[in-house]
Design an enzyme around this catalytic site. Sequence first.
Site, PDB file in Angstrom:
ATOM      1  N   TYR A 184       0.819  -1.213   0.000  1.00 32.70           N
ATOM      2  CA  TYR A 184       0.000   0.000   0.000  1.00 32.70           C
ATOM      3  C   TYR A 184       0.854   1.266   0.000  1.00 32.70           C
ATOM      4  O   TYR A 184       0.312   2.367   0.019  1.00 32.70           O
ATOM      5  CB  TYR A 184      -0.949   0.002   1.200  1.00 32.70           C
ATOM      6  CG  TYR A 184      -1.965  -1.109   1.147  1.00 32.70           C
ATOM      7  CD1 TYR A 184      -1.561  -2.431   1.150  1.00 32.70           C
ATOM      8  CD2 TYR A 184      -3.323  -0.843   1.084  1.00 32.70           C
ATOM      9  CE1 TYR A 184      -2.469  -3.467   1.098  1.00 32.70           C
ATOM     10  CE2 TYR A 184      -4.241  -1.871   1.039  1.00 32.70           C
ATOM     11  CZ  TYR A 184      -3.807  -3.184   1.039  1.00 32.70           C
ATOM     12  OH  TYR A 184      -4.712  -4.205   0.992  1.00 32.70           O
ATOM     13  N   LYS A 229       3.457 -14.058   6.143  1.00 39.63           N
ATOM     14  CA  LYS A 229       3.778 -15.016   5.084  1.00 39.63           C
ATOM     15  C   LYS A 229       5.304 -15.130   5.016  1.00 39.63           C
ATOM     16  O   LYS A 229       5.900 -15.080   3.931  1.00 39.63           O
ATOM     17  CB  LYS A 229       3.168 -14.517   3.761  1.00 39.63           C
ATOM     18  CG  LYS A 229       3.143 -15.547   2.661  1.00 39.63           C
ATOM     19  CD  LYS A 229       2.183 -16.688   2.906  1.00 39.63           C
ATOM     20  CE  LYS A 229       2.336 -17.774   1.858  1.00 39.63           C
ATOM     21  NZ  LYS A 229       1.591 -19.001   2.191  1.00 39.63           N
ATOM     22  N   ASP A 281      -2.086 -17.842   5.759  1.00 36.63           N
ATOM     23  CA  ASP A 281      -3.114 -18.675   5.118  1.00 36.63           C
ATOM     24  C   ASP A 281      -3.706 -19.661   6.120  1.00 36.63           C
ATOM     25  O   ASP A 281      -4.907 -19.945   6.094  1.00 36.63           O
ATOM     26  CB  ASP A 281      -2.587 -19.388   3.860  1.00 36.63           C
ATOM     27  CG  ASP A 281      -1.139 -19.824   3.963  1.00 36.63           C
ATOM     28  OD1 ASP A 281      -0.387 -19.190   4.716  1.00 36.63           O
ATOM     29  OD2 ASP A 281      -0.766 -20.800   3.304  1.00 36.63           O
ATOM     30  N   ASP A 302      -5.832  -6.310   5.758  1.00 39.49           N
ATOM     31  CA  ASP A 302      -6.966  -5.802   4.987  1.00 39.49           C
ATOM     32  C   ASP A 302      -7.949  -6.947   4.733  1.00 39.49           C
ATOM     33  O   ASP A 302      -9.154  -6.838   4.971  1.00 39.49           O
ATOM     34  CB  ASP A 302      -6.422  -5.240   3.661  1.00 39.49           C
ATOM     35  CG  ASP A 302      -7.438  -4.388   2.932  1.00 39.49           C
ATOM     36  OD1 ASP A 302      -8.549  -4.200   3.455  1.00 39.49           O
ATOM     37  OD2 ASP A 302      -7.113  -3.912   1.826  1.00 39.49           O
TER      38      ASP A 302
END
Length: 485
Positions: free
Chosen positions: A132, A179, A212, A236
Amino acid sequence: MPSNTATHTVTLMPGDGIGPEVMQATCRVLEAAGAPLRWERCEAGAEVFKKGLATGVPQETLDSIARNRVALKGPLETPVGYGEKSANVTLRKLFELYGNVRPCRELPGIQAVFAGRQIDLVVVRENVEDLYAGIEHMQTPGVAQCLKLITRKGCEKIVRLAFELARAEGRRKVTCATKSNIMKKTEGLLKSTFEELARDYPELQTEHVIIDNLAHQLVRWPEQYDVIVTTNMNGDIISDLTSGLTGGLGLAPSANIGNEVAMFEAVHGSAPNIAGKDVANPTALLLSAVMLLRHLGLFDVADKVEHAIIVTLEEGRHLTVDLVGDDRAATCTQFTETVIANLGRRSPHWTTHQYRPIRLPRVDPRPDLVHARSRRVIGADLFIESGLDPHALGESLDRIVTALPLRLKMISNRGTKVYPGPRQITDCVDHHRCRFVMRDESRELSDHDLAVLVERVGAEHRWMHLEKLQVFNGEPGFTKAQGED
Ligand code: NAP
């Protein structure tokens, strides 16, 4: 933290679509509850864009927020054809609102999939960095790049905010979700910062989970989580998921926290399909206002408003269409009046957290926060646009650098090594990362070496990006390609 006796001036932006309706409802409830607030009404969003201001936020609004340091905001739209950047992102960035705090708690009387499971968690999302940062380039006509920027300073601020929030609300566990198994440098920086800072909060249980897996766990056993801290893009997505767990957008509040300014808003957008019909649910903005009151240290009035909302939901007689469907839905106005009528009542089934003011993290403001004991430049990745087969390109580059102090170590395409070595089934594109390292490993790469490399290669091939390969404190500051030794 401001004192809780004076009247506080708060910048108020009604916003677009359903914004003015839910904002009016919220102001009515706060006034009836006796919240010591004075509003400074300001513009932002669609109408401002349409007047030709590309940011969507006029200077008077920015001045008001800077002066008051607290804002309550309705949803803002960027109308098609106006403005390149969202007004929401502009506000977050201009005021360094680095923490997006989204609580998700089971509310009484709501038909949600997980009703009865006692979900009560908070997502603390980094709000200004990551993808972002908005740094994007078309590197070839067919290859786009977005820079994922994660900083140690940004990680430290968001991690400390999550720990401090857990302390202030008497929570027990903080989960860091990343991640880092794939993005070892960027996502890995949040993980390592979290593990290091956890030592300062020994009373809190800590854990790390791959993002995940978190998504999977959240839709099976969401009640196991307490505070979740994560990077911007992960947060988000995950925080929209958590909004869905407890009843949807009409109920989900949020806070954008910075060390100088805090801005409170519902998670939902302007919902243009229901705007102007007096059917929107104002609960999300009302609960955001409850967060604002707590931020100002107004704990008693925050409890009073929160309990009035809870009693209204529990009784279930005047709920909006998103909660009960068309047949027996109340209007936004009827719901609001019921909440006002319930001010002063307390639900025996609702326990309020033991809120205390959050100690906002004070991180060293120097731009060069981290210093390496040692650093060396050992080579460079030169990104080349070429329609050649990787082997043809590799042989060409080997020939070009024969007499230079650098050698071609490998070429990767979309992250996979494609030269030297056997031909891969990789579906190559015209974007090659060509990794050059010093032939004599005891010698550091100089800018002169680089300039000669770029000039020689550039005479035969089109290049578009150059990245030094640096080693900090003996650790490579770069990752290997898939298949690279
Ligand atoms: P949205 O405005 O959140 O609306 C999605 C749907 O959720 C609505 O159509 C409505 O569904 C339901 N909904 C949302 N809030 C509700 C409420 N308070 N009460 C009852 N139902 C509610 O999402 P969007 O349609 O994707 O976005 C619309 C605009 O808002 C876009 O311009 C977007 O950029 C902007 N936006 C702004 C912000 C912000 O300012 N922070 C955040 C998100 C989006 P039903 O169809 O079931 O009635």
